[in-house]
Design a protein around this motif. Structure first.
Motif, PDB file in Angstrom:
ATOM      1  N   ASP A 128       0.813  -1.211   0.000  1.00  8.15           N
ATOM      2  CA  ASP A 128       0.000   0.000   0.000  1.00  8.15           C
ATOM      3  C   ASP A 128       0.852   1.268   0.000  1.00  8.15           C
ATOM      4  OD1 ASP A 128       0.964  -0.428   2.527  1.00  8.15           O
ATOM      5  OD2 ASP A 128      -0.922  -0.020   3.570  1.00  8.15           O
ATOM      6  N   ALA A 129       2.141   1.156  -0.336  1.00  7.82           N
ATOM      7  CA  ALA A 129       3.011   2.331  -0.405  1.00  7.82           C
ATOM      8  C   ALA A 129       2.599   3.226  -1.570  1.00  7.82           C
ATOM      9  CB  ALA A 129       4.466   1.897  -0.564  1.00  7.82           C
ATOM     10  N   THR A 130       2.693   4.525  -1.372  1.00 12.17           N
ATOM     11  CA  THR A 130       2.304   5.479  -2.411  1.00 12.17           C
ATOM     12  C   THR A 130       3.359   6.549  -2.671  1.00 12.17           C
ATOM     13  OG1 THR A 130       1.194   6.903  -0.784  1.00 12.17           O
ATOM     14  CG2 THR A 130      -0.156   5.197  -1.875  1.00 12.17           C
ATOM     15  N   ALA A 131       4.469   6.528  -1.934  1.00 12.94           N
ATOM     16  CA  ALA A 131       5.437   7.623  -2.046  1.00 12.94           C
ATOM     17  C   ALA A 131       6.867   7.101  -1.967  1.00 12.94           C
ATOM     18  CB  ALA A 131       5.191   8.650  -0.932  1.00 12.94           C
ATOM     19  N   ASN A 132       7.756   7.887  -2.567  1.00 15.36           N
ATOM     20  CA  ASN A 132       9.209   7.719  -2.428  1.00 15.36           C
ATOM     21  C   ASN A 132       9.751   6.408  -2.991  1.00 15.36           C
ATOM     22  OD1 ASN A 132       9.032  10.175  -1.043  1.00 15.36           O
ATOM     23  ND2 ASN A 132       8.933   9.168   0.962  1.00 15.36           N
ATOM     24  N   PHE A 133       9.199   5.960  -4.110  1.00 16.51           N
ATOM     25  CA  PHE A 133       9.784   4.807  -4.796  1.00 16.51           C
ATOM     26  C   PHE A 133       9.513   4.907  -6.291  1.00 16.51           C
ATOM     27  CE2 PHE A 133       5.480   3.212  -3.949  1.00 16.51           C
ATOM     28  CZ  PHE A 133       5.148   2.584  -5.140  1.00 16.51           C
ATOM     29  N   VAL A 134      10.306   4.159  -7.051  1.00 15.56           N
ATOM     30  CA  VAL A 134      10.135   4.040  -8.499  1.00 15.56           C
ATOM     31  C   VAL A 134      10.031   2.554  -8.813  1.00 15.56           C
ATOM     32  CG1 VAL A 134      11.159   4.471 -10.767  1.00 15.56           C
ATOM     33  CG2 VAL A 134      11.452   6.146  -8.932  1.00 15.56           C
ATOM     34  N   SER A 135       9.068   2.183  -9.670  1.00 15.50           N
ATOM     35  CA  SER A 135       8.853   0.754  -9.923  1.00 15.50           C
ATOM     36  C   SER A 135       8.240   0.540 -11.300  1.00 15.50           C
ATOM     37  CB  SER A 135       7.911   0.187  -8.853  1.00 15.50           C
ATOM     38  OG  SER A 135       7.571  -1.158  -9.136  1.00 15.50           O
ATOM     39  N   PRO A 136       8.492  -0.623 -11.905  1.00 16.13           N
ATOM     40  CA  PRO A 136       7.707  -1.012 -13.081  1.00 16.13           C
ATOM     41  C   PRO A 136       6.274  -1.317 -12.645  1.00 16.13           C
ATOM     42  CG  PRO A 136       9.612  -2.459 -12.766  1.00 16.13           C
ATOM     43  CD  PRO A 136       9.456  -1.668 -11.521  1.00 16.13           C
ATOM     44  N   ASP A 137       5.381  -1.302 -13.585  1.00 12.60           N
ATOM     45  CA  ASP A 137       3.985  -1.618 -13.278  1.00 12.60           C
ATOM     46  C   ASP A 137       3.788  -3.126 -13.347  1.00 12.60           C
ATOM     47  OD1 ASP A 137       1.309  -1.641 -12.833  1.00 12.60           O
ATOM     48  OD2 ASP A 137       0.807  -0.110 -14.302  1.00 12.60           O
ATOM     49  N   TYR A 138       4.233  -3.813 -12.304  1.00 11.99           N
ATOM     50  CA  TYR A 138       4.149  -5.265 -12.257  1.00 11.99           C
ATOM     51  C   TYR A 138       2.710  -5.756 -12.405  1.00 11.99           C
ATOM     52  CZ  TYR A 138       8.949  -5.407 -10.458  1.00 11.99           C
ATOM     53  OH  TYR A 138      10.294  -5.297 -10.298  1.00 11.99           O
ATOM     54  N   PHE A 139       1.805  -5.109 -11.702  1.00 17.28           N
ATOM     55  CA  PHE A 139       0.419  -5.570 -11.692  1.00 17.28           C
ATOM     56  C   PHE A 139      -0.188  -5.512 -13.088  1.00 17.28           C
ATOM     57  CE2 PHE A 139      -4.135  -4.985 -11.483  1.00 17.28           C
ATOM     58  CZ  PHE A 139      -4.551  -5.895 -10.534  1.00 17.28           C
ATOM     59  N   HIS A 140      -0.083  -4.369 -13.744  1.00 17.66           N
ATOM     60  CA  HIS A 140      -0.747  -4.195 -15.040  1.00 17.66           C
ATOM     61  C   HIS A 140      -0.147  -5.093 -16.113  1.00 17.66           C
ATOM     62  CE1 HIS A 140      -1.863  -1.819 -18.772  1.00 17.66           C
ATOM     63  NE2 HIS A 140      -3.016  -2.122 -18.225  1.00 17.66           N
ATOM     64  N   LYS A 189      14.013  19.325   1.189  1.00 16.28           N
ATOM     65  CA  LYS A 189      14.306  19.013   2.592  1.00 16.28           C
ATOM     66  C   LYS A 189      13.610  17.743   3.089  1.00 16.28           C
ATOM     67  CE  LYS A 189      16.562  22.903   2.661  1.00 16.28           C
ATOM     68  NZ  LYS A 189      18.055  22.906   2.561  1.00 16.28           N
ATOM     69  N   GLY A 190      13.514  16.737   2.214  1.00 17.27           N
ATOM     70  CA  GLY A 190      13.008  15.433   2.639  1.00 17.27           C
ATOM     71  C   GLY A 190      11.512  15.250   2.560  1.00 17.27           C
ATOM     72  N   ILE A 191      10.781  16.201   1.989  1.00 20.18           N
ATOM     73  CA  ILE A 191       9.329  16.033   1.846  1.00 20.18           C
ATOM     74  C   ILE A 191       9.033  14.811   0.972  1.00 20.18           C
ATOM     75  CG2 ILE A 191       7.235  17.056   0.840  1.00 20.18           C
ATOM     76  CD1 ILE A 191       8.304  19.785   1.653  1.00 20.18           C
ATOM     77  N   SER A 192       8.049  14.008   1.367  1.00 21.41           N
ATOM     78  CA  SER A 192       7.659  12.842   0.570  1.00 21.41           C
ATOM     79  C   SER A 192       7.054  13.269  -0.753  1.00 21.41           C
ATOM     80  CB  SER A 192       6.656  11.980   1.350  1.00 21.41           C
ATOM     81  OG  SER A 192       7.301  11.330   2.432  1.00 21.41           O
ATOM     82  N   LEU A 193       7.370  12.506  -1.806  1.00 19.89           N
ATOM     83  CA  LEU A 193       6.847  12.788  -3.136  1.00 19.89           C
ATOM     84  C   LEU A 193       6.152  11.552  -3.691  1.00 19.89           C
ATOM     85  CD1 LEU A 193       9.864  14.768  -4.636  1.00 19.89           C
ATOM     86  CD2 LEU A 193       7.679  15.705  -3.840  1.00 19.89           C
ATOM     87  N   PRO A 194       5.142  11.753  -4.558  1.00 13.97           N
ATOM     88  CA  PRO A 194       4.410  10.611  -5.114  1.00 13.97           C
ATOM     89  C   PRO A 194       5.321   9.623  -5.836  1.00 13.97           C
ATOM     90  CG  PRO A 194       3.269  12.664  -5.600  1.00 13.97           C
ATOM     91  CD  PRO A 194       4.600  13.043  -5.024  1.00 13.97           C
ATOM     92  N   ALA A 195       5.025   8.358  -5.661  1.00 19.95           N
ATOM     93  CA  ALA A 195       5.778   7.309  -6.355  1.00 19.95           C
ATOM     94  C   ALA A 195       5.549   7.379  -7.854  1.00 19.95           C
ATOM     95  CB  ALA A 195       5.351   5.947  -5.830  1.00 19.95           C
ATOM     96  N   GLU A 196       6.494   6.835  -8.605  1.00 21.90           N
ATOM     97  CA  GLU A 196       6.375   6.784 -10.062  1.00 21.90           C
ATOM     98  C   GLU A 196       6.360   5.330 -10.513  1.00 21.90           C
ATOM     99  OE1 GLU A 196       8.575   9.348 -12.474  1.00 21.90           O
ATOM    100  OE2 GLU A 196       8.592  11.009 -11.050  1.00 21.90           O
ATOM    101  N   ILE A 197       5.301   4.967 -11.246  1.00 23.09           N
ATOM    102  CA  ILE A 197       5.129   3.607 -11.763  1.00 23.09           C
ATOM    103  C   ILE A 197       5.284   3.664 -13.277  1.00 23.09           C
ATOM    104  CG2 ILE A 197       3.685   1.549 -11.774  1.00 23.09           C
ATOM    105  CD1 ILE A 197       4.326   2.551  -8.975  1.00 23.09           C
ATOM    106  N   LEU A 198       6.302   3.012 -13.805  1.00 18.74           N
ATOM    107  CA  LEU A 198       6.599   3.081 -15.235  1.00 18.74           C
ATOM    108  C   LEU A 198       6.073   1.858 -15.971  1.00 18.74           C
ATOM    109  CD1 LEU A 198      10.006   4.248 -14.235  1.00 18.74           C
ATOM    110  CD2 LEU A 198       8.874   5.466 -16.076  1.00 18.74           C
ATOM    111  N   PRO A 199       5.446   2.059 -17.122  1.00 18.61           N
ATOM    112  CA  PRO A 199       4.927   0.917 -17.884  1.00 18.61           C
ATOM    113  C   PRO A 199       6.049   0.073 -18.463  1.00 18.61           C
ATOM    114  CG  PRO A 199       4.702   2.930 -19.164  1.00 18.61           C
ATOM    115  CD  PRO A 199       5.177   3.347 -17.799  1.00 18.61           C
TER     116      PRO A 199
END
Length: 228
Positions: free
Chosen positions: A20-32, A184-194
């Protein structure tokens, strides 16, 4: 991660740290990507689907997302006319480990007619075991690998694969990290790449056509997805 963040050193992870993570990571779209694969196999008559994955005590998030995507894609026939089986590779995710695990599985009845391997290396071992058991690709069984690395010198250089955008992931990760540092360390939305699809000879032409069309449409609609 917590110790770095508390010390003022922002962290950006490759792959989601939890489902259920939504921030601070980059990932392929495994699910889709696995959803598209499941839909294709269900539509083209595959009925005994298998995931080959590396054995882990922690059931990493990417493995769970792949499984969930296949479940969703296989649809309402799953559990009735379609089965989904998981094969854990011991001791790790290498070609020989996958070969041994699949060889043991094929000693039992009802071999799979569609196999998704978490990576290309394990797919090579899987194919070797299938062929030794007298199964023919792609008529008896389809095999799709899940990383899309360079397998030019392997026994199956034209194997069908889902390709993870590793270069784009690295670039996005560095960009996200630099933005977190500047803020200064603010959380940012995760990015899911196709991911992309590399058609090959371990799947039927009709499967390749469907998957190529599905992934092409997916890239037009999701480029990239940002989870908020």
């Amino acid at each position: 991660v917590e110790s770095f963040e508390s010390a003022g050193k922002p962290v950006v992870q490759i792959h989601p740290p939890h489902v259920d993570a939504t921030a601070n990571f980059v990932s392929p779209d495994y699910f889709h990507s696995c959803q598209l694969l499941g839909e294709t196999w269900a539509a083209t008559g595959r009925r005994r689907v298998m995931i080959v994955r590396n054995n882990t005590k922690f059931k990493n998030v990417s493995s769970r997302l792949r499984h969930a995507g296949l479940v969703y894609g296989l649809g309402s026939k799953l559990g009735t006319s379609i089965t989904l089986e998981e094969l854990d590779v011991m001791p790790d995710s290498n070609e020989q480990g996958a070969y041994e695990a699949m060889r043991q599985r094929l000693a039992k009845p009802k071999p799979p007619d569609a196999v998704f391997s978490a990576n290309d290396t394990m797919a090579l071992g899987t194919i070797r075991a299938l062929q030794e058991a007298g199964l023919h690709l792609p008529d008896d069984v389809s095999v799709v690998a899940g990383t899309g690395g360079d397998i030019t010198g392997s026994a199956h250089p034209h194997m069908t694969r889902i390709s993870i955008p590793l270069m784009q992931m690295g670039n996005r990760l560095l960009d996200l990290l630099l933005r977190r540092i500047a803020l200064k360390g603010i959380s940012l939305p995760a990015e899911i790449l196709p991911s992309s699809f590399l058609p090959g000879d371990s799947t039927r032409p009709e499967e390749n056509d469907r998957l190529a069309a599905a992934f092409s449409a997916g890239r037009e609609n999701i480029s990239p997805v940002r989870h908020t």
